[in-house]
Design a protein around this motif. Structure first.
Motif, PDB file in Angstrom:
ATOM      1  N   MET A   1       0.834  -1.207   0.000  1.00 33.22           N
ATOM      2  CA  MET A   1       0.000   0.000   0.000  1.00 33.22           C
ATOM      3  C   MET A   1       0.863   1.249   0.000  1.00 33.22           C
ATOM      4  O   MET A   1       2.003   1.219   0.437  1.00 33.22           O
ATOM      5  CB  MET A   1      -0.903  -0.002   1.239  1.00 33.22           C
ATOM      6  CG  MET A   1      -1.940  -1.103   1.282  1.00 33.22           C
ATOM      7  SD  MET A   1      -2.964  -1.014   2.769  1.00 33.22           S
ATOM      8  CE  MET A   1      -3.821   0.538   2.497  1.00 33.22           C
ATOM      9  N   ARG A   2       0.282   2.322  -0.486  1.00 29.69           N
ATOM     10  CA  ARG A   2       0.961   3.605  -0.475  1.00 29.69           C
ATOM     11  C   ARG A   2      -0.103   4.696  -0.409  1.00 29.69           C
ATOM     12  O   ARG A   2      -1.276   4.437  -0.644  1.00 29.69           O
ATOM     13  CB  ARG A   2       1.859   3.770  -1.693  1.00 29.69           C
ATOM     14  CG  ARG A   2       1.153   3.749  -3.020  1.00 29.69           C
ATOM     15  CD  ARG A   2       2.168   3.811  -4.159  1.00 29.69           C
ATOM     16  NE  ARG A   2       3.032   2.634  -4.189  1.00 29.69           N
ATOM     17  CZ  ARG A   2       4.313   2.683  -4.539  1.00 29.69           C
ATOM     18  NH1 ARG A   2       4.869   3.834  -4.874  1.00 29.69           N
ATOM     19  NH2 ARG A   2       5.031   1.576  -4.568  1.00 29.69           N
ATOM     20  N   PRO A   3       0.290   5.920  -0.071  1.00 29.88           N
ATOM     21  CA  PRO A   3      -0.704   6.978   0.060  1.00 29.88           C
ATOM     22  C   PRO A   3      -1.442   7.225  -1.254  1.00 29.88           C
ATOM     23  O   PRO A   3      -0.848   7.198  -2.336  1.00 29.88           O
ATOM     24  CB  PRO A   3       0.122   8.201   0.458  1.00 29.88           C
ATOM     25  CG  PRO A   3       1.402   7.651   0.999  1.00 29.88           C
ATOM     26  CD  PRO A   3       1.647   6.384   0.258  1.00 29.88           C
ATOM     27  N   SER A   4      -2.746   7.478  -1.164  1.00 28.18           N
ATOM     28  CA  SER A   4      -3.525   7.833  -2.337  1.00 28.18           C
ATOM     29  C   SER A   4      -3.278   9.296  -2.697  1.00 28.18           C
ATOM     30  O   SER A   4      -2.800  10.076  -1.867  1.00 28.18           O
ATOM     31  CB  SER A   4      -5.015   7.626  -2.053  1.00 28.18           C
ATOM     32  OG  SER A   4      -5.467   8.583  -1.105  1.00 28.18           O
ATOM     33  N   PRO A   5      -3.596   9.697  -3.930  1.00 30.36           N
ATOM     34  CA  PRO A   5      -3.470  11.122  -4.267  1.00 30.36           C
ATOM     35  C   PRO A   5      -4.237  12.024  -3.312  1.00 30.36           C
ATOM     36  O   PRO A   5      -3.743  13.110  -2.955  1.00 30.36           O
ATOM     37  CB  PRO A   5      -4.031  11.180  -5.694  1.00 30.36           C
ATOM     38  CG  PRO A   5      -3.725   9.832  -6.263  1.00 30.36           C
ATOM     39  CD  PRO A   5      -3.936   8.884  -5.122  1.00 30.36           C
ATOM     40  N   ALA A   6      -5.425  11.619  -2.877  1.00 28.62           N
ATOM     41  CA  ALA A   6      -6.198  12.442  -1.940  1.00 28.62           C
ATOM     42  C   ALA A   6      -5.464  12.588  -0.613  1.00 28.62           C
ATOM     43  O   ALA A   6      -5.436  13.674  -0.018  1.00 28.62           O
ATOM     44  CB  ALA A   6      -7.578  11.821  -1.719  1.00 28.62           C
ATOM     45  N   GLU A   7      -4.857  11.492  -0.132  1.00 26.75           N
ATOM     46  CA  GLU A   7      -4.109  11.561   1.123  1.00 26.75           C
ATOM     47  C   GLU A   7      -2.876  12.453   0.986  1.00 26.75           C
ATOM     48  O   GLU A   7      -2.528  13.194   1.916  1.00 26.75           O
ATOM     49  CB  GLU A   7      -3.694  10.158   1.560  1.00 26.75           C
ATOM     50  CG  GLU A   7      -4.845   9.308   2.072  1.00 26.75           C
ATOM     51  CD  GLU A   7      -4.392   7.896   2.367  1.00 26.75           C
ATOM     52  OE1 GLU A   7      -4.566   7.447   3.516  1.00 26.75           O
ATOM     53  OE2 GLU A   7      -3.864   7.230   1.451  1.00 26.75           O
ATOM     54  N   ILE A   8      -2.215  12.391  -0.154  1.00 26.56           N
ATOM     55  CA  ILE A   8      -1.025  13.217  -0.359  1.00 26.56           C
ATOM     56  C   ILE A   8      -1.402  14.693  -0.372  1.00 26.56           C
ATOM     57  O   ILE A   8      -0.751  15.529   0.272  1.00 26.56           O
ATOM     58  CB  ILE A   8      -0.301  12.812  -1.655  1.00 26.56           C
ATOM     59  CG1 ILE A   8       0.299  11.407  -1.502  1.00 26.56           C
ATOM     60  CG2 ILE A   8       0.794  13.821  -2.006  1.00 26.56           C
ATOM     61  CD1 ILE A   8       0.889  10.840  -2.769  1.00 26.56           C
ATOM     62  N   VAL A   9      -2.458  15.047  -1.099  1.00 25.22           N
ATOM     63  CA  VAL A   9      -2.891  16.443  -1.129  1.00 25.22           C
ATOM     64  C   VAL A   9      -3.280  16.907   0.269  1.00 25.22           C
ATOM     65  O   VAL A   9      -2.881  17.990   0.712  1.00 25.22           O
ATOM     66  CB  VAL A   9      -4.054  16.625  -2.124  1.00 25.22           C
ATOM     67  CG1 VAL A   9      -4.650  18.029  -1.996  1.00 25.22           C
ATOM     68  CG2 VAL A   9      -3.578  16.398  -3.550  1.00 25.22           C
ATOM     69  N   ARG A  10      -4.040  16.079   0.986  1.00 19.63           N
ATOM     70  CA  ARG A  10      -4.460  16.461   2.344  1.00 19.63           C
ATOM     71  C   ARG A  10      -3.239  16.637   3.249  1.00 19.63           C
ATOM     72  O   ARG A  10      -3.194  17.547   4.091  1.00 19.63           O
ATOM     73  CB  ARG A  10      -5.390  15.380   2.910  1.00 19.63           C
ATOM     74  CG  ARG A  10      -6.029  15.709   4.255  1.00 19.63           C
ATOM     75  CD  ARG A  10      -7.124  16.756   4.133  1.00 19.63           C
ATOM     76  NE  ARG A  10      -7.645  17.093   5.455  1.00 19.63           N
ATOM     77  CZ  ARG A  10      -8.794  16.637   5.953  1.00 19.63           C
ATOM     78  NH1 ARG A  10      -9.557  15.826   5.223  1.00 19.63           N
ATOM     79  NH2 ARG A  10      -9.194  16.983   7.147  1.00 19.63           N
ATOM     80  N   THR A  11      -2.224  15.804   3.072  1.00 19.99           N
ATOM     81  CA  THR A  11      -0.994  15.910   3.859  1.00 19.99           C
ATOM     82  C   THR A  11      -0.243  17.189   3.528  1.00 19.99           C
ATOM     83  O   THR A  11       0.223  17.903   4.419  1.00 19.99           O
ATOM     84  CB  THR A  11      -0.098  14.688   3.601  1.00 19.99           C
ATOM     85  OG1 THR A  11      -0.768  13.504   4.060  1.00 19.99           O
ATOM     86  CG2 THR A  11       1.236  14.816   4.317  1.00 19.99           C
ATOM     87  N   LEU A  12      -0.122  17.502   2.245  1.00 24.86           N
ATOM     88  CA  LEU A  12       0.654  18.663   1.843  1.00 24.86           C
ATOM     89  C   LEU A  12       0.017  19.970   2.302  1.00 24.86           C
ATOM     90  O   LEU A  12       0.714  20.923   2.675  1.00 24.86           O
ATOM     91  CB  LEU A  12       0.849  18.678   0.325  1.00 24.86           C
ATOM     92  CG  LEU A  12       1.724  17.565  -0.260  1.00 24.86           C
ATOM     93  CD1 LEU A  12       1.818  17.697  -1.772  1.00 24.86           C
ATOM     94  CD2 LEU A  12       3.114  17.590   0.349  1.00 24.86           C
TER      95      LEU A  12
END
Length: 251
Positions: A1-12
Motif C-alpha cells: 500500500m501507499r498513500p492515495s493522491p487524496a491523502e497526499i494532497v491532504r498531507t501537503l
C-alpha cells in the motif's frame, strides 16, 4: 500500500509547509499562514494591515473571493524525492464572532501561534471549502475528487519525518543498513538508506553513485502514530530479535 493522491494532497496542505495563495483579479502570489479544520476546509491567518487582507476583500455585492492555495513539498533529507505540489481552490470568506473563535481553535491544533490571540483585532481568519484539488508530480497533474480529499487523513508521520530520518541515519545507520541489505538482497558494499517514511512504509534508496534505485518496503498495516511506527521498526533496530523472530515489522 501507499498513500492515495487524496491523502497526499491532504498531507501537503495540512498546514506544516509554507504556502502561497493566488487570488482572482489580484497580482500575486501572496505568502500565507494556513491550516485545516477537521473537515479539510482551509483556514488563512491574515494580518489586518497587509496586501493580502486587501486582496481578500470581496468585490461589491459578493461575500467571498476565489482563492487557490499552492503548497510545494520540501524533501525531508538530501536525496529524498519530493511528494510534489498540491493546489486546492475555493471561495474564501472572512470569519467573525463565534466562527472566528472556533476556527482559531482548529488552527491552533496544527500551529498554535500567539497571533491567534489577536484574531479579531490585528489578524483575521478566512476560510474556504475545497471545491477543486490537484496534485502535480514529475510533470503530471492529477485532479483529486473533493469528496475524497475531505475524507482523507493527513499522514501522521509527515510533520516529524525529517526527525525520524535523521534519527535513523545518526543513531541506527549500521542496523538499518544491515537490515535493508538482507531484505533487498543487496551486496555488502552497498549502503542503502531510508529516504522517506509515511504511514504505509519506507522508501529506500540503494545502488551505486549515478545508478541509484529506489525500493518500497510496506508495513503490514498503516501506522497511526510514531509510537506504532517504533514498534514496527523494532526488528530493524534490534537485529538479534529480528534474527530469531523474523522480519515481522515490514514486508
Amino acid at each position: 500500500m501507499r498513500p492515495s493522491p487524496a491523502e497526499i494532497v491532504r498531507t501537503l496542505v495540512a498546514g506544516r509547509l509554507p504556502a502561497l495563495v493566488h487570488l482572482a483579479r489580484h497580482p500575486g502570489p501572496h505568502q500565507v499562514r494556513h491550516a485545516l479544520d477537521p473537515d479539510g476546509r482551509v483556514l488563512l491567518l491574515v494580518p489586518v494591515v497587509s496586501d493580502l487582507a486587501a486582496a481578500l476583500v470581496p468585490p461589491a455585492g459578493d461575500t467571498d473571493v476565489a482563492t487557490v492555495l499552492d503548497v510545494l513539498d520540501l524533501p525531508p533529507a538530501a536525496g529524498a524525492p519530493s511528494l510534489g505540489r498540491a493546489w486546492v481552490s475555493g471561495w474564501a470568506a472572512r470569519l467573525d464572532g463565534d466562527e472566528a473563535r472556533d476556527a482559531a481553535v482548529d488552527f491552533a491544533a496544527t500551529d498554535p501561534v500567539g497571533d491567534l490571540l489577536d484574531v479579531g483585532s490585528r489578524f483575521h481568519l478566512h476560510r474556504f471549502e475545497v471545491a477543486e484539488a490537484r496534485w502535480e508530480r514529475a510533470g503530471r497533474v492529477r485532479r483529486v475528487d473533493p469528496e475524497a480529499y475531505a475524507e482523507a487523513e493527513p499522514d501522521p508521520l509527515h510533520p516529524v519525518e525529517a526527525d525520524l530520518l535523521a534519527d535513523l541515519a545518526d543513531h541506527h545507520a549500521e542496523q538499518v543498513g544491515d537490515y535493508l541489505r538482507r531484505r533487498l538482497d543487496l551486496p555488502g558494499d552497498q549502503v542503502p538508506r531510508v529516504v522517506r517514511i509515511d504511514r504505509y512504509g519506507l522508501l529506500v534508496a540503494h545502488g551505486r553513485p549515478g545508478a541509484t534505485r529506489r525500493a518500497r518496503l510496506a508495513f503490514p498495516r498503516p501506522v497511526a502514530d510514531v509510537a506504532e511506527l517504533s514498534r514496527l521498526l523494532h526488528p530493524m533496530l534490534c537485529p538479534r530479535v529480528s534474527d530469531v523472530a523474523g522480519p515481522a515489522g515490514l514486508r
